[in-house]
Scaffold this motif. Structure first.
Motif, mmCIF file in Angstrom:
data_model
loop_
_atom_site.group_PDB
_atom_site.id
_atom_site.type_symbol
_atom_site.label_atom_id
_atom_site.label_comp_id
_atom_site.label_asym_id
_atom_site.label_seq_id
_atom_site.Cartn_x
_atom_site.Cartn_y
_atom_site.Cartn_z
ATOM 1 N N MET A 21 0.993 15.511 -29.021
ATOM 2 C CA MET A 21 0.754 16.243 -27.820
ATOM 3 C C MET A 21 -0.218 17.152 -27.882
ATOM 4 O O MET A 21 -0.998 17.221 -26.940
ATOM 5 C CB MET A 21 2.086 16.525 -27.174
ATOM 6 C CG MET A 21 1.817 16.502 -25.726
ATOM 7 S SD MET A 21 1.487 15.430 -24.683
ATOM 8 C CE MET A 21 1.245 15.995 -22.990
ATOM 9 N N LYS A 22 -0.095 17.957 -28.829
ATOM 10 C CA LYS A 22 -0.854 19.342 -28.934
ATOM 11 C C LYS A 22 -2.587 18.847 -29.179
ATOM 12 O O LYS A 22 -3.291 19.341 -28.399
ATOM 13 C CB LYS A 22 -0.695 19.925 -30.170
ATOM 14 C CG LYS A 22 0.803 20.794 -29.895
ATOM 15 C CD LYS A 22 1.180 21.367 -31.305
ATOM 16 C CE LYS A 22 2.508 21.929 -31.200
ATOM 17 N NZ LYS A 22 2.937 22.593 -32.282
ATOM 18 N N THR A 23 -2.619 17.794 -29.697
ATOM 19 C CA THR A 23 -3.999 17.251 -29.968
ATOM 20 C C THR A 23 -4.616 16.577 -28.471
ATOM 21 O O THR A 23 -5.597 16.847 -28.237
ATOM 22 C CB THR A 23 -3.846 16.010 -30.890
ATOM 23 O OG1 THR A 23 -3.482 16.636 -32.146
ATOM 24 C CG2 THR A 23 -5.434 15.459 -31.079
ATOM 25 N N TRP A 24 -3.783 15.894 -27.786
ATOM 26 C CA TRP A 24 -4.392 15.394 -26.439
ATOM 27 C C TRP A 24 -4.451 16.427 -25.607
ATOM 28 O O TRP A 24 -5.273 16.097 -24.522
ATOM 29 C CB TRP A 24 -3.395 14.462 -26.088
ATOM 30 C CG TRP A 24 -3.436 12.968 -26.763
ATOM 31 C CD1 TRP A 24 -2.211 12.611 -27.821
ATOM 32 C CD2 TRP A 24 -4.598 12.363 -27.348
ATOM 33 N NE1 TRP A 24 -2.707 11.581 -28.680
ATOM 34 C CE2 TRP A 24 -3.903 11.326 -28.328
ATOM 35 C CE3 TRP A 24 -5.609 12.337 -26.957
ATOM 36 C CZ2 TRP A 24 -4.661 10.430 -28.977
ATOM 37 C CZ3 TRP A 24 -6.589 11.128 -27.438
ATOM 38 C CH2 TRP A 24 -5.972 10.471 -28.515
ATOM 39 N N LEU A 25 -3.912 17.406 -25.372
ATOM 40 C CA LEU A 25 -4.314 18.481 -24.664
ATOM 41 C C LEU A 25 -5.518 18.908 -24.787
ATOM 42 O O LEU A 25 -6.211 19.506 -23.766
ATOM 43 C CB LEU A 25 -3.030 19.749 -24.807
ATOM 44 C CG LEU A 25 -1.644 19.615 -24.383
ATOM 45 C CD1 LEU A 25 -0.909 21.020 -24.841
ATOM 46 C CD2 LEU A 25 -1.785 19.586 -22.780
ATOM 47 N N GLY A 26 -5.781 19.183 -25.849
ATOM 48 C CA GLY A 26 -7.118 19.730 -26.121
ATOM 49 C C GLY A 26 -8.412 18.589 -25.967
ATOM 50 O O GLY A 26 -9.377 18.996 -25.570
ATOM 51 N N LEU A 27 -8.071 17.423 -26.144
ATOM 52 C CA LEU A 27 -8.999 16.266 -26.159
ATOM 53 C C LEU A 27 -9.227 15.881 -24.680
ATOM 54 O O LEU A 27 -10.443 15.597 -24.256
ATOM 55 C CB LEU A 27 -8.751 15.209 -26.995
ATOM 56 C CG LEU A 27 -8.893 15.386 -28.486
ATOM 57 C CD1 LEU A 27 -8.872 13.916 -29.200
ATOM 58 C CD2 LEU A 27 -10.488 15.291 -28.657
ATOM 59 N N LEU A 28 -8.050 15.757 -23.931
ATOM 60 C CA LEU A 28 -8.448 15.224 -22.533
ATOM 61 C C LEU A 28 -7.918 16.127 -21.268
ATOM 62 O O LEU A 28 -8.622 16.190 -20.484
ATOM 63 C CB LEU A 28 -7.299 14.137 -22.571
ATOM 64 C CG LEU A 28 -7.660 12.847 -23.539
ATOM 65 C CD1 LEU A 28 -6.555 11.669 -23.306
ATOM 66 C CD2 LEU A 28 -8.982 12.242 -23.038
ATOM 67 N N ALA A 29 -6.925 17.042 -21.723
ATOM 68 C CA ALA A 29 -6.344 17.581 -20.663
ATOM 69 C C ALA A 29 -7.332 18.832 -20.262
ATOM 70 O O ALA A 29 -7.524 19.210 -19.249
ATOM 71 C CB ALA A 29 -5.107 18.096 -20.833
ATOM 72 N N ALA A 30 -8.082 19.599 -21.318
ATOM 73 C CA ALA A 30 -8.494 20.751 -20.941
ATOM 74 C C ALA A 30 -9.798 20.300 -20.258
ATOM 75 O O ALA A 30 -10.457 21.301 -19.548
ATOM 76 C CB ALA A 30 -9.141 21.456 -22.786
ATOM 77 N N ILE B 35 -5.549 26.692 -28.819
ATOM 78 C CA ILE B 35 -4.777 27.372 -29.653
ATOM 79 C C ILE B 35 -3.539 26.392 -30.105
ATOM 80 O O ILE B 35 -3.501 26.243 -31.483
ATOM 81 C CB ILE B 35 -4.127 28.574 -29.055
ATOM 82 C CG1 ILE B 35 -4.888 29.745 -28.970
ATOM 83 C CG2 ILE B 35 -2.781 29.156 -30.106
ATOM 84 C CD1 ILE B 35 -4.448 30.869 -28.042
ATOM 85 N N ALA B 36 -3.072 25.608 -29.371
ATOM 86 C CA ALA B 36 -2.377 24.399 -29.670
ATOM 87 C C ALA B 36 -3.046 23.353 -30.809
ATOM 88 O O ALA B 36 -2.260 22.979 -31.782
ATOM 89 C CB ALA B 36 -1.769 23.622 -28.652
ATOM 90 N N ALA B 37 -4.210 23.032 -30.415
ATOM 91 C CA ALA B 37 -5.094 22.332 -31.269
ATOM 92 C C ALA B 37 -5.129 22.809 -32.684
ATOM 93 O O ALA B 37 -5.050 22.246 -33.684
ATOM 94 C CB ALA B 37 -6.151 21.553 -30.554
ATOM 95 N N PHE B 38 -5.523 24.078 -32.510
ATOM 96 C CA PHE B 38 -5.768 24.675 -33.728
ATOM 97 C C PHE B 38 -4.505 24.926 -34.780
ATOM 98 O O PHE B 38 -4.368 24.741 -35.679
ATOM 99 C CB PHE B 38 -6.256 26.439 -33.694
ATOM 100 C CG PHE B 38 -6.231 27.180 -34.740
ATOM 101 C CD1 PHE B 38 -7.403 27.063 -35.434
ATOM 102 C CD2 PHE B 38 -5.361 28.082 -34.910
ATOM 103 C CE1 PHE B 38 -7.512 27.901 -36.668
ATOM 104 C CE2 PHE B 38 -5.544 28.823 -36.161
ATOM 105 C CZ PHE B 38 -6.696 28.705 -37.020
ATOM 106 N N ASN B 39 -3.518 25.205 -34.117
ATOM 107 C CA ASN B 39 -2.280 25.218 -34.769
ATOM 108 C C ASN B 39 -1.930 23.906 -35.636
ATOM 109 O O ASN B 39 -1.190 23.824 -36.582
ATOM 110 C CB ASN B 39 -1.024 25.730 -33.950
ATOM 111 C CG ASN B 39 -1.021 26.945 -33.726
ATOM 112 O OD1 ASN B 39 -1.658 27.574 -34.343
ATOM 113 N ND2 ASN B 39 -0.411 27.502 -32.540
#
Length: 109
Positions: free
Chosen positions: A1-10, A53-57
């Motif tokens: 989920m952290k990956t998709w926040l950066g790829l799609l949601a942002a 930050i979530a994607a970085f972590n």
């Protein structure tokens, strides 16, 4: 989920913030304050920064050094997390550059 926040949601949030800013320009001009525009832009900026930050972590957690015979799925997860981090950082920068003129210009121009 952290990956998709950066790829799609942002990117979706940045485009939504820009659309909401365009919609709120008449109200901001009528009220004589850019506060509604700044609030929408600030929320978009904060969300994009949190997604980055979530994607970085996630990238840091999945990009441990691999042995010579590594599993391709682990490398795939790390590369997707890296892509999400780059897209999230770009969206954060774009949101900041769209927010910056609101500090300097009147909404009634």
């Amino acid at each position: 989920m952290k990956t998709w926040l950066g790829l799609l949601a942002a990117p979706t949030v940045v485009l939504g913030a820009q659309s909401a800013d365009y919609m709120l320009v008449q109200f901001a001009c009528r009220w004589g304050t850019p506060a509604p525009l700044c609030a929408v832009s600030a929320l978009g900026f904060v969300f994009s920064a949190i997604a980055t930050i979530a994607a970085f972590n996630r990238w840091r957690a999945t990009s441990a050094p691999f042995p010579a015979s590594y599993d391709a799925r682990n490398a795939r997860t790390a590369s997707l997390a890296l892509a999400a981090m780059v897209v999230g950082a770009l969206c954060t920068l774009i949101q900041l550059t769209m927010w910056f003129p609101q500090w300097l210009l009147s909404p009634c121009l």
